[in-house]
Structure formats: structure tokens, C-alpha cells
Design a protein around this motif. Structure first.
Motif, PDB file in Angstrom:
ATOM      1  N   SER A 185       0.946  -1.123   0.119  1.00  0.00           N
ATOM      2  CA  SER A 185      -0.052  -0.119   0.023  1.00  0.00           C
ATOM      3  C   SER A 185       0.883   1.259   0.155  1.00  0.00           C
ATOM      4  O   SER A 185       2.133   1.157   0.205  1.00  0.00           O
ATOM      5  CB  SER A 185      -0.880  -0.014   1.202  1.00  0.00           C
ATOM      6  OG  SER A 185      -0.300   0.372   2.338  1.00  0.00           O
ATOM      7  N   ASP A 187       0.751   3.428   2.202  1.00  0.00           N
ATOM      8  CA  ASP A 187       0.825   3.953   3.472  1.00  0.00           C
ATOM      9  C   ASP A 187       2.426   3.352   4.024  1.00  0.00           C
ATOM     10  O   ASP A 187       2.917   4.062   4.816  1.00  0.00           O
ATOM     11  CB  ASP A 187       0.049   3.438   4.474  1.00  0.00           C
ATOM     12  CG  ASP A 187      -1.404   3.892   4.366  1.00  0.00           C
ATOM     13  OD1 ASP A 187      -1.315   5.029   3.899  1.00  0.00           O
ATOM     14  OD2 ASP A 187      -2.221   3.400   4.832  1.00  0.00           O
ATOM     15  N   GLU A 220      -2.143   5.030  13.379  1.00  0.00           N
ATOM     16  CA  GLU A 220      -3.520   5.145  12.581  1.00  0.00           C
ATOM     17  C   GLU A 220      -3.731   6.758  12.439  1.00  0.00           C
ATOM     18  O   GLU A 220      -3.891   7.327  13.567  1.00  0.00           O
ATOM     19  CB  GLU A 220      -4.638   4.234  12.788  1.00  0.00           C
ATOM     20  CG  GLU A 220      -4.290   2.896  12.663  1.00  0.00           C
ATOM     21  CD  GLU A 220      -5.583   1.973  13.157  1.00  0.00           C
ATOM     22  OE1 GLU A 220      -6.230   2.483  13.735  1.00  0.00           O
ATOM     23  OE2 GLU A 220      -5.640   0.913  12.693  1.00  0.00           O
ATOM     24  N   ASP A 223      -6.331  12.120   7.413  1.00  0.00           N
ATOM     25  CA  ASP A 223      -5.727  13.157   6.716  1.00  0.00           C
ATOM     26  C   ASP A 223      -6.801  14.200   6.229  1.00  0.00           C
ATOM     27  O   ASP A 223      -7.800  14.236   6.884  1.00  0.00           O
ATOM     28  CB  ASP A 223      -5.069  12.582   5.311  1.00  0.00           C
ATOM     29  CG  ASP A 223      -6.164  12.319   4.152  1.00  0.00           C
ATOM     30  OD1 ASP A 223      -7.381  12.452   4.434  1.00  0.00           O
ATOM     31  OD2 ASP A 223      -5.559  11.642   3.058  1.00  0.00           O
ATOM     32  N   ASP A 227      -9.297  10.729   4.720  1.00  0.00           N
ATOM     33  CA  ASP A 227      -9.216   9.361   4.490  1.00  0.00           C
ATOM     34  C   ASP A 227      -8.166   8.930   5.881  1.00  0.00           C
ATOM     35  O   ASP A 227      -7.360   9.570   6.088  1.00  0.00           O
ATOM     36  CB  ASP A 227      -8.357   9.412   3.303  1.00  0.00           C
ATOM     37  CG  ASP A 227      -9.335   9.753   2.035  1.00  0.00           C
ATOM     38  OD1 ASP A 227     -10.471   9.552   2.085  1.00  0.00           O
ATOM     39  OD2 ASP A 227      -8.871  10.459   0.979  1.00  0.00           O
ATOM     40  N   HIS A 229      -5.226   6.496   7.047  1.00  0.00           N
ATOM     41  CA  HIS A 229      -4.183   5.922   6.765  1.00  0.00           C
ATOM     42  C   HIS A 229      -3.394   5.466   8.048  1.00  0.00           C
ATOM     43  O   HIS A 229      -3.762   5.672   8.978  1.00  0.00           O
ATOM     44  CB  HIS A 229      -3.228   7.145   6.163  1.00  0.00           C
ATOM     45  CG  HIS A 229      -3.670   7.753   4.954  1.00  0.00           C
ATOM     46  ND1 HIS A 229      -3.417   7.108   3.772  1.00  0.00           N
ATOM     47  CD2 HIS A 229      -4.403   8.881   4.903  1.00  0.00           C
ATOM     48  CE1 HIS A 229      -3.989   8.031   2.837  1.00  0.00           C
ATOM     49  NE2 HIS A 229      -4.720   8.999   3.515  1.00  0.00           N
TER      50      HIS A 229
END
Length: 320
Positions: A185, A187, A220, A223, A227, A229
Motif C-alpha cells: 500500500s 502507507d 493510524e 488526513d 481518508d 491512513h
């Protein structure tokens, strides 16, 4: 036994995370780490669930209990808002005649890992919180008047009680992360991906699994667009005190070779000094520069695969 995706969810009825969450919820209050590991192994159908490390020293706000231990509220913040309508004057008038305690939740996080393949990223990381509610403070004091509900809920300057347990500790599921999926991902980030790739390319990856020596500290966040992330940073599993190699201590030649090999012996795997250099400010980046300078000269004390990793770092340094 190395767990596979099929092993972890043979009938596809529940996700691995839900299985572990249910297993934690089913454990009796006061269950210990051995009982937790056994429950997770049963839930996942995987024998190779291992305890990696435990991190403690954190706490959260608790609830409100009476003098006899009867539960008044599970969450002190929600209770304070509800009984006062958000008005601090109303709240202080309400609690002035109450004889009860505010509690806090003392916690530690158990990190469990399940290897799923040969690469550094091939493992599942499971985080379980062991939480115990303890007495924190009396609910009010005649000489104390907070300025806000927030200050009442979590005061900075208020006499604390001895941490007398309100009840036994309990296990609470936090998260289950298939690390290979996290690494695929956005992230994960390029530095973390490079860190794990360096492990696979080096003699460290040749001799032991990444999750035997490191876990990921995962945070965790949300944003500006709303969302969700995750960010992740490698954290060494504490088995011994990590040596310090500051700038001024970095040697050259035979003495430098002894320094890095001695570091590796303490940590228990080859090329350990390199990975701690990338993550620990107490291990100087000058170490890699000095080793690189030695190896392009008259010295030869690194395996070829480690030398390639080191040369790549020298040409494009990074830390994490």
C-alpha cells in the motif's frame, strides 16, 4: 508450521482479525500471556504464533466507581458531559456531594507475530492490549475548581491515589496487520520498503526472519480529506541493551571491524549494526561511511551481499 492465508481462514466465514478479536473477548478476566497465545493459535489454526515483545507504560481515561466498587460510569468524559450538560459549574455542584472515584486504565500492548513466508514482509503482526482498571483519584476536592470539563476529566495537578485495582486485567484486540499487504500500500513509504528490502538482501535476512528481531510500530491517522491512513516504523525487539556507537567512538581498520562484529554478537545476528544505524540516533551514520572507506581500501571484513547493501546506502543514504 508456517501459516498461509488459507490456514488462517479455512472456512472463509470470519476474517482473521475477527477470529482473534472473538478469542480475546472469550478469555476470562485475568488471563495471562500464555493463555492469550494459546487462544490466538486456536483462533487462527496456526502453531507458529510467537510473542515478539510487550510495550507498557501507557494509560487511558477510565470511568467512575463508588466507594464500594459499584460501577457508576464506564467513561468519565461521557459521564461528565451527560450529568452537566457541558457546564462546568453544574458539574462541580453535582459532584460536590458525591463520594466516589475516577479510574484510569493502565495498559501494556502485546505484539504477536505469525511468519507466512521467507521475505521480511512475510508475516502477520497482531497487537493485543492488556488493560487493568485502577483507582486514579477522588472525584472532587473542596479546594479544587477546574476551568473546564476537559480539565475535570483529565487534570494535570490533582492528588493521585495508589493504583488499587478495580478488577482483574483483560485482553482487548487492537489490530491485525498482514505486513505484506501493508507494504504493497501507499502507507508503507519508500524508506520502510527499502529497509525491509535491505534486510532480505543482507546476511541478516539470510540467517533469520525479520519478525524475530523487529516489529512495526503502527499509527493510524486521518488526513485532511478524511481518508484513513497508517504509518509504520521498525522497532527492535528488546532482548539486550542496544550498544551505543556515537560519532566520536567510530574507529577505522581492525578496530572498526571489531566494533561492528561485536555489535552484531550482542544483538545476535549479522549486519545488525547497519539496521540499528538506520533507526537509532545513538548509532552514528559515520559508522557506515567509515566501513565503506575501509572496504574500498585494504580491508575486507563484510560478506559480499552486505557490501552491496552498504554501497547502495553510501550512494543514496537514508534513515527511518
Amino acid at each position: 508450521m508456517v501459516a498461509t492465508a488459507t490456514d488462517l481462514d479455512p472456512d472463509q466465514s470470519l476474517t482473521p482479525a475477527l477470529r482473534v478479536a472473538n478469542a480475546c473477548a472469550a478469555l476470562p478476566a485475568g488471563a495471562d500471556l500464555d493463555a492469550l497465545i494459546a487462544a490466538v493459535r486456536d483462533a487462527l489454526g496456526a502453531d507458529d504464533v510467537q510473542h515478539a515483545m510487550t510495550r507498557g507504560g501507557w494509560h487511558r481515561l477510565g470511568g467512575v466507581v463508588g466507594l464500594d466498587g459499584d460501577r457508576i460510569a464506564d467513561h468519565v468524559a461521557e459521564w461528565a458531559e451527560a450529568v452537566s450538560g457541558g457546564d462546568i459549574d453544574e458539574l462541580m455542584a453535582y459532584v460536590s456531594d458525591l463520594r466516589c472515584f475516577v479510574t484510569r486504565l493502565n495498559g501494556q500492548t502485546h505484539y504477536l507475530v505469525v511468519p507466512t513466508g521467507p521475505a521480511a514482509r512475510d508475516y502477520i503482526q497482531i497487537e493485543i492490549e492488556e488493560v487493568q482498571e485502577v483507582l486514579d483519584r477522588v472525584i472532587s476536592d473542596p479546594d479544587w475548581f477546574p476551568d473546564s470539563i476537559a480539565e475535570f476529566v483529565d487534570p494535570l495537578d490533582f492528588p493521585r491515589l495508589e493504583s488499587e485495582p478495580v478488577g482483574p486485567a483483560r485482553m482487548i484486540f487492537r489490530r491485525l496487520v498482514p505486513v505484506n499487504e501493508l507494504m504493497e500500500s501507499s502507507d508503507s513509504g519508500p524508506r520502510l520498503r527499502r529497509f525491509l528490502d535491505d534486510w532480505d538482501r543482507s546476511s541478516a535476512g539470510e540467517t533469520s526472519a525479520f519478525c524475530e528481531h523487529w516489529v512495526l510500530s503502527i499509527r493510524e491517522y486521518r488526513d485532511q480529506d478524511g481518508d484513513d491512513h497508517r504509518s509504520a516504523k521498525p522497532v527492535p525487539i528488546p532482548s539486550v541493551e542496544i550498544p551505543s556507537l556515537a560519532d566520536a567512538e567510530v574507529a577505522r581498520g581492525v578496530k572498526l571491524a571489531n566494533q561492528i562484529h561485536g555489535f552484531d554478537r550482542v544483538l545476535g545476528y549479522p549486519f545488525a549494526w547497519y539496521f540499528h544505524m538506520l533507526t537509532n540516533p545513538k548509532v552514528s551514520h559515520r559508522l557506515a561511511e567509515a566501513v565503506h572507506a575501509d572496504l574500498i581500501g585494504a580491508y575486507d571484513y563484510l560478506p559480499v551481499r552486505d557490501l552491496k547493501v552498504l554501497r547502495d546506502w553510501y550512494n543514496q543514504p537514508y534513515g527511518i
